[in-house]
Structures are given as structure tokens and as C-alpha cells.
Design an enzyme around this catalytic site. Structure first.
Site, PDB file in Angstrom:
ATOM      1  N   ASP A 235       0.834  -1.285   0.076  1.00  0.00           N
ATOM      2  CA  ASP A 235       0.044   0.065  -0.013  1.00  0.00           C
ATOM      3  C   ASP A 235       0.860   1.243   0.155  1.00  0.00           C
ATOM      4  O   ASP A 235       1.980   1.323   0.750  1.00  0.00           O
ATOM      5  CB  ASP A 235      -0.952  -0.042   1.157  1.00  0.00           C
ATOM      6  N   HIS A 248      -6.093  14.505  -8.536  1.00  0.00           N
ATOM      7  CA  HIS A 248      -6.119  13.078  -9.111  1.00  0.00           C
ATOM      8  C   HIS A 248      -5.449  12.809 -10.185  1.00  0.00           C
ATOM      9  O   HIS A 248      -4.918  11.786 -10.388  1.00  0.00           O
ATOM     10  CB  HIS A 248      -7.768  12.886  -9.084  1.00  0.00           C
ATOM     11  N   ASP A 252      -3.251   9.575 -10.253  1.00  0.00           N
ATOM     12  CA  ASP A 252      -3.348   8.613 -11.287  1.00  0.00           C
ATOM     13  C   ASP A 252      -1.758   8.239 -11.852  1.00  0.00           C
ATOM     14  O   ASP A 252      -1.339   7.179 -12.087  1.00  0.00           O
ATOM     15  CB  ASP A 252      -4.094   8.933 -12.465  1.00  0.00           C
ATOM     16  N   GLU A 278      -5.012   2.334  -3.694  1.00  0.00           N
ATOM     17  CA  GLU A 278      -3.525   2.597  -3.696  1.00  0.00           C
ATOM     18  C   GLU A 278      -3.079   1.171  -3.328  1.00  0.00           C
ATOM     19  O   GLU A 278      -1.967   1.235  -2.872  1.00  0.00           O
ATOM     20  CB  GLU A 278      -3.115   3.739  -2.940  1.00  0.00           C
TER      21      GLU A 278
END
Length: 368
Positions: A235, A248, A252, A278
């Protein structure tokens, strides 16, 4: 019948391409009762009938085709004079050196052309039968010797059977290849759809559903072979802060680049994908826990050793990972849950680290 252009197989290569060797050709001739002794009949047929009367036969042939609705529709748009010229050439080679390779090649080409321009095979056979009838009429009209007339008529029927048989064989081969091509295209399309269904659109890696299926298969294989299996749950640390600070679009890009760095730290046969958000999952077949820990540490370094360069923006990112090993009574859900619990331990102990399930408390380690 119609002919537009040669089909996509090199001329004089059909026998080789489709496996019609000399033995195959000789067998076809023997079944029809044709032998080298019949060459003299081929020469007589040409000199006494076809060379002089081929044009008349062709005119009657096309008059008949144009009088029929289906064949008239098929001929629409073709250059009739060119077709007649081609048909005349066919008659003037009819039965000439019928046992040679070139003769077989040319008759096969006729079948492929008709398949290519989509003339139904039944229509081709019927039209060819009408053409043969006209040839026989001309033999009857111009050969006075009854015995010779009978022999020439038999020869015409045998050669016509050879010609239409070769054309039909190649027509069939063309349809089979077209069907095979269609099936291959369909399978490729299905495979593309399957890959798309199994792929995370953002990262191009396997998605959650595909990972779960890959894990189930890996567990079955490990148990069947008696081999270890390890699972890494990874993570990104503080990913929310990246989205909040840079948006974002940058987030991304971070996920895509981190996914590639994770892959670079794994082995070629390891299965990896985006589990969600994630979080990433890696399935390590044939790998005991201690080896998986070393691999996870290599992945951690690959992700965090250098900043991500995102169009001039440099971001330092780190990864927390939990590593679990397959237990005898594991289900895929329980296996993933145990690896996740180990990941939470890594998060709680400062992030940017690797933790093993053996470091969990007794309840977690037992899978409860």
C-alpha cells in the site's frame, strides 16, 4: 464464370500449398480412368472441335447464364467480353496435357477465383455442367466417326469431372481457410475482451477480480505440488495527501509509475496487480515466507529509492508491505485477510517497511 483477379496464393504453388503431391494427382486421374494414352484424344478434341468452335460454345454458354436470374445477377458489373475471352482460353486448353502439374494448378486457380468472388459452388457446378453439354453437342455435330465420337465424349466427361473436382476442392479449401481465419479473429477478439475484463484501466495491471482468480489457481497448484506460496499486500504511504495536494491526475500517474516499479522488483513469473485504491497484490508461487520477505524488501527499495519524475514534478513515495504464507486451511479470502492484517501492522509501525505474518499476534497468525 466471373474472374476478377488472382486469389492471394502465388500462382503455380497451389499443389504445394495445399499438399496435393504427385501421388494425390495420380490417384485422381486413375479414379477417373484417365491415362497417358488419352493424350491423343485431347489433341483430337482440340483440333476437330474446340479450336474451331470454342467461341460458339462460349456465346451459347453466356446466353444461357444471362437468361437465368441468379447467374445474371452474379454477372452484373463484370466485363462480359473479358469473361468470354477467359472462357474461350479455358476451352482451348481443355484436356491438353491434363496429367501435368500446370494443368492441375490452373484448374485449382479457377476454384479459388470463384470462391474469392463468392460464386456459390452449386451455381459453378451447374454452369460447368451446361458448358460440358455444349461441348458434347459440338462433338456430336462435328465428329462423323461414331466410335471416335463416343471416345471423345467419354474423354470430355472425364476431363470435365477432373476440372470441376479440382475447382471444387480448392473452393472448399478457400472456405475452410476463411472459416479458420474467422474463428481465429473471433478467438482473438474474445481474448482481447478477456484481457480487458482482467485489466485495471488505470495501471494496465491485473485488476482485483483477475488477482483473486489467479490466487485461487496458485493455491490449488501449490497444494497439488506440495510447494509454498507467498502473498504480498502493498500500500502506498500517505497517498491521500498526494491527491489532496496535486490532484487526482497526478495521483493517477503516481499509481501507474509505482505499479511499474513494483513489477520491476518482482520476478518474471510473479503475478501482480492493483487490488484496489492504492493497494497492490503480488502472488509468489513456489516461494517460502523468508524469500518473499527479501523480494518485498527489494520492491520497497525500488519504489522509494528515487523520486518519481512527473513532468518536472518530483515526488518521493514509499510503500508499506505485509507478507503472508499459505496455510493448509486457507481460503483465498482468509489468505488475503491475513496478508492485509500484516500490512496494517507495517502501517502502524511507521510505514515504508515490510512486515511478516509471523510477527503478528497469535490470533492473527492462526488466521482467526
Amino acid at each position: 464464370m466471373p474472374e476478377k483477379a488472382p486469389p492471394p496464393v502465388p500462382r503455380t504453388r497451389y499443389c504445394e500449398t495445399f499438399g496435393f503431391d504427385r501421388h494425390w494427382r495420380e490417384t485422381r486421374l486413375r479414379l477417373l480412368g484417365l491415362s497417358a494414352d488419352d493424350h491423343v484424344l485431347g489433341e483430337m478434341l482440340q483440333t476437330r472441335v474446340l479450336h474451331a468452335h470454342a467461341a460458339r460454345i462460349v456465346e451459347r454458354f453466356y446466353d444461357h447464364l444471362l437468361s437465368q436470374g441468379e447467374t445474371r445477377a452474379l454477372l452484373n458489373g463484370f466485363d462480359l467480353e473479358r469473361l468470354k475471352h477467359t472462357q474461350t482460353g479455358y476451352l482451348r486448353s481443355f484436356g491438353v496435357r491434363f496429367d501435368e502439374l500446370d494443368y492441375f494448378e490452373e484448374r485449382m486457380r479457377v476454384g479459388l477465383v470463384h470462391a474469392w468472388v463468392q460464386v456459390p459452388l452449386s451455381v459453378y457446378v451447374a454452369a460447368h455442367a451446361f458448358l460440358v453439354r455444349h461441348m458434347l453437342e459440338q462433338v456430336e455435330a462435328h465428329v462423323a466417326d461414331r466410335a471416335l465420337c463416343h471416345r471423345l465424349s467419354e474423354f470430355v466427361i472425364k476431363v470435365a469431372a477432373l476440372d470441376v473436382g479440382l475447382a471444387g476442392e480448392m473452393y472448399h479449401q478457400a472456405q475452410v481457410r476463411e472459416l479458420e481465419g474467422s474463428l481465429e479473429a473471433l478467438m482473438e477478439s474474445q481474448q482481447r475482451l478477456q484481457r480487458r475484463a482482467a485489466t485495471d484501466e488505470l495501471t494496465g495491471m491485473l485488476n482485483r477480480g483477475a488477482l483473486f482468480e489467479a490466487l485461487r489457481q496458485a493455491m490449488d497448484s501449490a497444494r497439488r505440488k506440495g510447494q509454498p506460496l507467498a502473498l504480498i499486500m502493498a500500500d502506498l504511504d500517505h497517498f491521500k495527501a498526494v491527491n489532496d495536494s496535486y490532484g487526482h491526475r497526478v495521483g493517477d500517474r503516481v499509481l501507474r509509475d509505482v505499479g511499474q516499479r513494483i513489477k520491476s522488483g518482482l520476478r518474471g513469473f510473479d503475478v501482480v496487480g492493483r487490488y484496489g485504491g492504492e493497494e497492490f497484490m503480488a502472488i509468489l508461487s513456489g516461494t517460502p515466507l523468508e524469500t518473499a520477505a527479501l523480494i518485498a524488501e527489494r520492491v520497497r527499495r525500488r519504489v522509494g529509492e528515487a523520486p518519481l519524475n512527473l513532468a518536472g514534478l518530483k515526488l518521493n513515495v514509499t510503500l508499506s508491505q505485509g507478507v503472508a504464507e499459505l496455510h493448509a486451511d486457507d481460503t483465498p479470502e482468509r489468505f488475503i485477510e491475513r496478508a492485509d492484517q500484516t500490512l496494517y501492522r507495517a502501517k502502524a509501525e511507521g510505514r515504508n517497511c515490510v512486515r511478516l505474518e509471523t510477527e503478528l499476534g497469535d490470533d492473527h497468525a492462526a488466521g482467526r
